[in-house]
Design a protein around this motif. Structure first.
Motif, PDB file in Angstrom:
ATOM      1  N   LEU A 521      22.461 -28.709  40.881  1.00 50.78           N
ATOM      2  CA  LEU A 521      21.723 -27.468  41.083  1.00 50.78           C
ATOM      3  C   LEU A 521      21.514 -26.744  39.740  1.00 50.78           C
ATOM      4  O   LEU A 521      20.422 -26.240  39.445  1.00 50.78           O
ATOM      5  CB  LEU A 521      22.508 -26.561  42.049  1.00 50.78           C
ATOM      6  N   LEU A 522      22.554 -26.747  38.930  1.00 48.88           N
ATOM      7  CA  LEU A 522      22.449 -26.082  37.628  1.00 48.88           C
ATOM      8  C   LEU A 522      21.419 -26.794  36.750  1.00 48.88           C
ATOM      9  O   LEU A 522      20.614 -26.150  36.076  1.00 48.88           O
ATOM     10  CB  LEU A 522      23.819 -26.045  36.937  1.00 48.88           C
ATOM     11  N   ASP A 523      21.439 -28.121  36.794  1.00 46.93           N
ATOM     12  CA  ASP A 523      20.445 -28.882  36.028  1.00 46.93           C
ATOM     13  C   ASP A 523      19.041 -28.571  36.519  1.00 46.93           C
ATOM     14  O   ASP A 523      18.104 -28.433  35.728  1.00 46.93           O
ATOM     15  CB  ASP A 523      20.702 -30.389  36.153  1.00 46.93           C
ATOM     16  N   PHE A 524      18.930 -28.474  37.829  1.00 45.72           N
ATOM     17  CA  PHE A 524      17.629 -28.157  38.422  1.00 45.72           C
ATOM     18  C   PHE A 524      17.118 -26.805  37.902  1.00 45.72           C
ATOM     19  O   PHE A 524      15.950 -26.658  37.532  1.00 45.72           O
ATOM     20  CB  PHE A 524      17.778 -28.130  39.947  1.00 45.72           C
ATOM     21  N   CYS A 525      18.014 -25.833  37.866  1.00 42.38           N
ATOM     22  CA  CYS A 525      17.639 -24.495  37.375  1.00 42.38           C
ATOM     23  C   CYS A 525      17.191 -24.574  35.929  1.00 42.38           C
ATOM     24  O   CYS A 525      16.171 -24.016  35.538  1.00 42.38           O
ATOM     25  CB  CYS A 525      18.812 -23.524  37.458  1.00 42.38           C
ATOM     26  N   LYS A 526      17.964 -25.294  35.131  1.00 42.22           N
ATOM     27  CA  LYS A 526      17.649 -25.390  33.698  1.00 42.22           C
ATOM     28  C   LYS A 526      16.292 -26.052  33.501  1.00 42.22           C
ATOM     29  O   LYS A 526      15.468 -25.595  32.711  1.00 42.22           O
ATOM     30  CB  LYS A 526      18.774 -26.172  32.980  1.00 42.22           C
ATOM     31  N   THR A 527      16.030 -27.113  34.263  1.00 41.78           N
ATOM     32  CA  THR A 527      14.745 -27.793  34.143  1.00 41.78           C
ATOM     33  C   THR A 527      13.614 -26.860  34.554  1.00 41.78           C
ATOM     34  O   THR A 527      12.565 -26.819  33.918  1.00 41.78           O
ATOM     35  CB  THR A 527      14.708 -29.051  35.057  1.00 41.78           C
ATOM     36  N   ASP A 583      29.727 -17.204  44.602  1.00 42.74           N
ATOM     37  CA  ASP A 583      30.194 -16.596  45.855  1.00 42.74           C
ATOM     38  C   ASP A 583      29.136 -15.739  46.532  1.00 42.74           C
ATOM     39  O   ASP A 583      29.407 -15.109  47.541  1.00 42.74           O
ATOM     40  CB  ASP A 583      31.420 -15.712  45.571  1.00 42.74           C
ATOM     41  N   SER A 584      27.931 -15.700  45.962  1.00 44.72           N
ATOM     42  CA  SER A 584      26.929 -14.786  46.527  1.00 44.72           C
ATOM     43  C   SER A 584      26.056 -15.471  47.579  1.00 44.72           C
ATOM     44  O   SER A 584      25.911 -16.703  47.578  1.00 44.72           O
ATOM     45  CB  SER A 584      26.045 -14.244  45.400  1.00 44.72           C
ATOM     46  N   ASP A 585      25.483 -14.666  48.434  1.00 44.22           N
ATOM     47  CA  ASP A 585      24.568 -15.192  49.460  1.00 44.22           C
ATOM     48  C   ASP A 585      23.348 -15.838  48.820  1.00 44.22           C
ATOM     49  O   ASP A 585      22.830 -16.846  49.295  1.00 44.22           O
ATOM     50  CB  ASP A 585      24.099 -14.049  50.369  1.00 44.22           C
ATOM     51  N   ALA A 586      22.901 -15.216  47.740  1.00 42.89           N
ATOM     52  CA  ALA A 586      21.719 -15.742  47.064  1.00 42.89           C
ATOM     53  C   ALA A 586      21.967 -17.168  46.586  1.00 42.89           C
ATOM     54  O   ALA A 586      21.088 -18.030  46.660  1.00 42.89           O
ATOM     55  CB  ALA A 586      21.345 -14.839  45.889  1.00 42.89           C
ATOM     56  N   PHE A 587      23.198 -17.369  46.084  1.00 43.56           N
ATOM     57  CA  PHE A 587      23.536 -18.710  45.607  1.00 43.56           C
ATOM     58  C   PHE A 587      23.503 -19.715  46.759  1.00 43.56           C
ATOM     59  O   PHE A 587      22.960 -20.818  46.641  1.00 43.56           O
ATOM     60  CB  PHE A 587      24.917 -18.704  44.946  1.00 43.56           C
ATOM     61  N   ALA A 588      24.050 -19.294  47.894  1.00 45.10           N
ATOM     62  CA  ALA A 588      24.054 -20.170  49.069  1.00 45.10           C
ATOM     63  C   ALA A 588      22.630 -20.504  49.492  1.00 45.10           C
ATOM     64  O   ALA A 588      22.305 -21.660  49.818  1.00 45.10           O
ATOM     65  CB  ALA A 588      24.820 -19.484  50.206  1.00 45.10           C
ATOM     66  N   ALA A 589      21.767 -19.492  49.428  1.00 50.40           N
ATOM     67  CA  ALA A 589      20.369 -19.699  49.814  1.00 50.40           C
ATOM     68  C   ALA A 589      19.690 -20.677  48.865  1.00 50.40           C
ATOM     69  O   ALA A 589      18.927 -21.560  49.276  1.00 50.40           O
ATOM     70  CB  ALA A 589      19.634 -18.360  49.815  1.00 50.40           C
ATOM     71  N   LEU A 590      20.015 -20.531  47.590  1.00 56.53           N
ATOM     72  CA  LEU A 590      19.433 -21.422  46.580  1.00 56.53           C
ATOM     73  C   LEU A 590      19.902 -22.865  46.821  1.00 56.53           C
ATOM     74  O   LEU A 590      19.119 -23.806  46.765  1.00 56.53           O
ATOM     75  CB  LEU A 590      19.856 -20.943  45.185  1.00 56.53           C
ATOM     76  N   ARG A 591      21.179 -22.984  47.119  1.00 53.47           N
ATOM     77  CA  ARG A 591      21.759 -24.299  47.393  1.00 53.47           C
ATOM     78  C   ARG A 591      21.026 -24.975  48.555  1.00 53.47           C
ATOM     79  O   ARG A 591      20.583 -26.116  48.467  1.00 53.47           O
ATOM     80  CB  ARG A 591      23.257 -24.106  47.714  1.00 53.47           C
ATOM     81  N   ARG A 592      20.818 -24.182  49.597  1.00 47.43           N
ATOM     82  CA  ARG A 592      20.137 -24.724  50.787  1.00 47.43           C
ATOM     83  C   ARG A 592      18.713 -25.143  50.449  1.00 47.43           C
ATOM     84  O   ARG A 592      18.270 -26.233  50.771  1.00 47.43           O
ATOM     85  CB  ARG A 592      20.100 -23.663  51.892  1.00 47.43           C
ATOM     86  N   ALA A 593      18.035 -24.251  49.780  1.00 44.21           N
ATOM     87  CA  ALA A 593      16.633 -24.526  49.452  1.00 44.21           C
ATOM     88  C   ALA A 593      16.525 -25.795  48.611  1.00 44.21           C
ATOM     89  O   ALA A 593      15.640 -26.625  48.814  1.00 44.21           O
ATOM     90  CB  ALA A 593      16.030 -23.338  48.714  1.00 44.21           C
ATOM     91  N   LYS A 594      17.437 -25.933  47.658  1.00 42.55           N
ATOM     92  CA  LYS A 594      17.394 -27.107  46.779  1.00 42.55           C
ATOM     93  C   LYS A 594      17.528 -28.387  47.615  1.00 42.55           C
ATOM     94  O   LYS A 594      16.865 -29.385  47.347  1.00 42.55           O
ATOM     95  CB  LYS A 594      18.548 -27.001  45.766  1.00 42.55           C
ATOM     96  N   ASP A 595      18.388 -28.332  48.628  1.00 46.75           N
ATOM     97  CA  ASP A 595      18.589 -29.513  49.458  1.00 46.75           C
ATOM     98  C   ASP A 595      17.432 -29.758  50.415  1.00 46.75           C
ATOM     99  O   ASP A 595      17.151 -30.894  50.792  1.00 46.75           O
ATOM    100  CB  ASP A 595      19.898 -29.389  50.250  1.00 46.75           C
ATOM    101  N   ASP A 597      14.006 -27.941  50.345  1.00 45.06           N
ATOM    102  CA  ASP A 597      12.619 -27.744  49.914  1.00 45.06           C
ATOM    103  C   ASP A 597      12.625 -27.324  48.446  1.00 45.06           C
ATOM    104  O   ASP A 597      12.806 -26.151  48.111  1.00 45.06           O
ATOM    105  CB  ASP A 597      11.999 -26.650  50.807  1.00 45.06           C
ATOM    106  N   GLU A 598      12.394 -28.284  47.564  1.00 43.94           N
ATOM    107  CA  GLU A 598      12.547 -27.985  46.140  1.00 43.94           C
ATOM    108  C   GLU A 598      11.543 -26.972  45.618  1.00 43.94           C
ATOM    109  O   GLU A 598      11.830 -26.217  44.683  1.00 43.94           O
ATOM    110  CB  GLU A 598      12.495 -29.283  45.316  1.00 43.94           C
ATOM    111  N   GLU A 599      10.331 -26.952  46.220  1.00 44.27           N
ATOM    112  CA  GLU A 599       9.329 -25.972  45.770  1.00 44.27           C
ATOM    113  C   GLU A 599       9.839 -24.557  45.995  1.00 44.27           C
ATOM    114  O   GLU A 599       9.723 -23.669  45.143  1.00 44.27           O
ATOM    115  CB  GLU A 599       7.991 -26.170  46.512  1.00 44.27           C
ATOM    116  N   ARG A 600      10.420 -24.383  47.161  1.00 46.30           N
ATOM    117  CA  ARG A 600      10.973 -23.078  47.508  1.00 46.30           C
ATOM    118  C   ARG A 600      12.149 -22.737  46.560  1.00 46.30           C
ATOM    119  O   ARG A 600      12.272 -21.615  46.065  1.00 46.30           O
ATOM    120  CB  ARG A 600      11.472 -23.118  48.951  1.00 46.30           C
ATOM    121  N   ALA A 601      12.965 -23.757  46.291  1.00 43.18           N
ATOM    122  CA  ALA A 601      14.098 -23.555  45.393  1.00 43.18           C
ATOM    123  C   ALA A 601      13.620 -23.106  44.017  1.00 43.18           C
ATOM    124  O   ALA A 601      14.215 -22.236  43.379  1.00 43.18           O
ATOM    125  CB  ALA A 601      14.912 -24.835  45.286  1.00 43.18           C
TER     126      ALA A 601
END
Ligand code: ADP
Length: 635
Positions: A521-527, A583-595, A597-601
């Protein structure tokens, strides 16, 4: 002859003087004498290097001549004099900074007129408090012609050619008629005038002379005749009224605070009392006397290149240099004052002075005196110190940073910082004294203002731990902290440093584990963010906020901004690090989206990045894109 008009602001000041109901009208004499003394200083200074002046130190004097018949009081000096242009320029406009300030206060309608007069010297125009007509006859040094300036007040003035035997100035006051409740006759009374001179101008270092009348009992004939009646005779003689002992030569206990302050205001053209005055008298290896002042406000040009630091240097009462820069270190350049040492020769040159050992010793001693006076203010008169700090604080911090930090220990204890505790600024020692034993670092955070600092997400956990955070609100603060390195045993630490709060082994392992778990996920963000960030990582410092932007390396965002402003400086970039709170909800949401729908992520990453920028006070590179993104997510 056509009358010329005063400049508007001068006219207002003049009006005020003419109609003054100020009870201390006496001060006019002090003002005119001080001008005369300055004018003599200028010529005496010239005489040191120019034989043509033809006057010795002993030849200079100020004469006061009251004349009851013509109702005039004349104050004469054999100083530098004024040309026609100078008469026009100096007496037609408000010259001194004090008068300008005066005018400002008037415009702002602050306080009673009369109070303002008392606060500082008002210069030449004060003559109009006691005179309904003022004539100035002046011949400039090196000129043949003299000029006569005359004015009856606000309706203007005239200037015409005249003659005068030698260079110098006569200020002739036509004293106002005795009025109801207004005593002007005193200004024609030699005894009264003599007392005034003694009171206000005693330390002027040229003789102030006046002809005084003395009555003596005639010696009785010997043998005494039967019908002997004592006879009296009067004789007139010129006498010197002032002791000429400069203020700094008088024993400390005989100098009042008021005298010190008055001297300061007259000498340095300030209208406010200084915050503090230190009188020094040193005897031994070096002999000197000094009067040092800490002003309450910075002169308007203090933080510009035009400002010249320095103390006036005298040799046994004779001015030899107006601003001797080598007497003051850069970090105390705000200090004003005089140094008098009999050990300097009168015509010592600037170049030789620079290398003078004696001067270096004096400068070193004065530096210590200034420091201990500042420490005293800080300890015993905090309010005053805060006023000082407001005016000159940054100067001390520059002092820490400059010269490769060699003065940092000298200045450390004088510095003040804002902090998360309260409305008062704090010294580093005070911070240290109140920190809990267990606290590993002295924490700081850089921000534009205290409010912004308090709102930064990255301070939350540190504050929660009960630790105080220094708020670095000035550009220079951060540089100063870097140079200072530590306070006592404790190093300074930015709240956003990954190791800001010590972790247990277990916490470290947990973090490591989570980092690995989320590496994709972190790599995805960096890219997604590309060059916009140096790194994306899981945060150890956030508590409730989902993201923050911090930096790696020595550059902060504020430094980046600072260097942007410096001309000719190649842009230096801080290394941005986007920190995500696992520990944040936003992080959880990002995690889900990445798994799922990558466009949404990708959109989420953009959103979090923008939030982090905003919270750090950074500008968004693409505001339009950001708004569009937010709206699209609301669909
Ligand atoms: P200040 O003395 O604070 O500058 P003043 O209004 O008293 O303000 O005087 C204005 C200027 O006029 C002085 O700065 C000085 O240049 C000039 N001046 C006043 N009195 C004399 C004098 N006796 N001889 C020569 N110049 C004078």
């Amino acid at each position: 002859m056509a009358k010329k008009q005063f400049k508007t602001e001068s006219k207002r000041l003049l009006d005020l003087m003419v109609n003054s109901i100020y009870t201390h009208k006496d001060i006019f004499l002090r003002e005119l004498i001080s001008n005369a003394s300055d004018a003599i200083d200028k010529l005496a200074y010239k005489a040191l290097t120019d034989d043509k002046v033809g006057l010795n130190r002993g030849d200079f004097q100020i004469a006061i001549v009251p004349d009851r018949e013509s109702r005039t009081l004349t104050i004469s000096d054999n100083g530098i004099g004024m040309t026609a242009e100078e008469l026009e320029k100096n007496l037609g406009t408000i010259a001194r900074s004090g008068s300008l300030q005066f005018k400002k206060e008037m415009d702002e309608g602050k306080g009673e007129d009369v109070d303002i007069i008392g606060q500082f010297g008002v210069g030449f125009y004060s003559a109009f408090m006691v005179a309904d007509q003022v004539t100035v006859l002046s011949r400039a040094y090196g000129e043949d012609a003299a000029y006569r300036w005359a004015s009856t007040g606000a309706d203007g003035y005239t200037i015409q050619e005249d003659s005068r035997e030698a260079a110098g100035t006569d200020v002739i006051l036509h004293i106002k008629p005795q009025g109801e409740g207004e005593d002007y006759d005193s200004y024609l009374d030699p005894q009264y005038l003599a007392a005034l001179v003694k009171k206000h101008s005693d330390y002027i270092h040229y003789p102030i002379r006046m002809e005084l009348e003395h009555t003596h009992l005639k010696p009785a004939p010997d043998p005494k005749p039967e019908d002997y009646k004592p006879e009296y005779e009067t004789h007139r003689a010129w006498e010197t009224l002032n002791s000429m002992v400069p203020l700094w030569n008088r024993p400390k206990k005989d100098v009042t605070a008021e005298e010190q302050n008055q001297f300061y205001k007259e000498k340095f053209g300030d209208w406010q009392d200084p915050l503090s005055c230190v009188q020094v008298s040193a005897e031994g290896a070096v002999n000197y006397k000094a009067l040092l002042y800490i002003p309450a406000q910075a002169p308007y040009d203090f933080f510009t290149r035009d400002f010249q630091k320095g103390l006036q240097l005298y040799s046994s009462g004779v001015l030899i240099m107006d601003k001797c820069a080598d007497l003051l270190p850069e970090h105390f350049r705000f200090v004003r004052g005089v140094v008098d040492s009999p050990d300097f020769s009168l015509n010592i040159s600037r170049e030789i002075l620079q290398h003078d050992r004696q001067l270096k010793v004096i400068a070193g001693n004065l530096e210590k005196k200034i420091k201990s006076e500042l420490e005293r203010l800080l300890k015993d008169e905090r309010e005053r110190y805060l006023t000082f700090w407001k005016a000159f604080g940054p100067q001390l911090k520059y002092g820490v940073v400059s010269d490769f930090g060699q003065n940092k220990e000298l200045l450390r204890d004088l510095l003040l910082f804002w902090s998360s505790k309260g409305e008062e600024m704090v010294t580093l020692a005070e911070y240290q004294a109140r920190m809990p034993e267990s606290q590993p670092f002295v924490y700081y955070v850089r921000a534009e203002s205290r409010d912004k600092a308090a709102a930064l997400p990255q301070t939350e956990r540190i504050l929660d731990a009960g630790y105080e955070v220094l708020y670095l609100t000035e550009d220079i603060d951060e540089f100063a902290i870097q140079v200072l390195e530590r306070q006592g045993e404790k190093p300074f630490k930015a709240v956003s440093a990954p190791d800001a709060l010590p972790e247990t082994e277990q916490q470290k392992e947990e973090h490591q584990h989570r980092q690995e778990e989320n590496q994709d996920l972190l790599d995805f963000c960096k890219t997604t963010l590309g060059e916009r960030v140096h790194e994306v990582r899981l945060s150890r410092i956030l508590k409730s906020a989902p993201v923050c932007m911090t930096t790696d390396g020595p550059m902060s965002f504020e430094m980046e901004r600072y260097f942007e402003k410096v001309e000719g400086q190649a842009p230096m970039k801080a290394q941005r690090v986007l920190e995500l709170n696992p520990d944040s909800d936003a992080f959880a949401a990002l995690r889900r989206a990445k798994d799922e729908d990558e466009e949404r992520a990708k959109d989420y990453v953009e959103l979090l990045y923008a939030q982090a920028c905003l919270a750090a006070g950074l500008e968004l590179e693409d505001v339009a894109g950001y708004t569009k993104l937010v709206c699209s997510l609301m669909k």
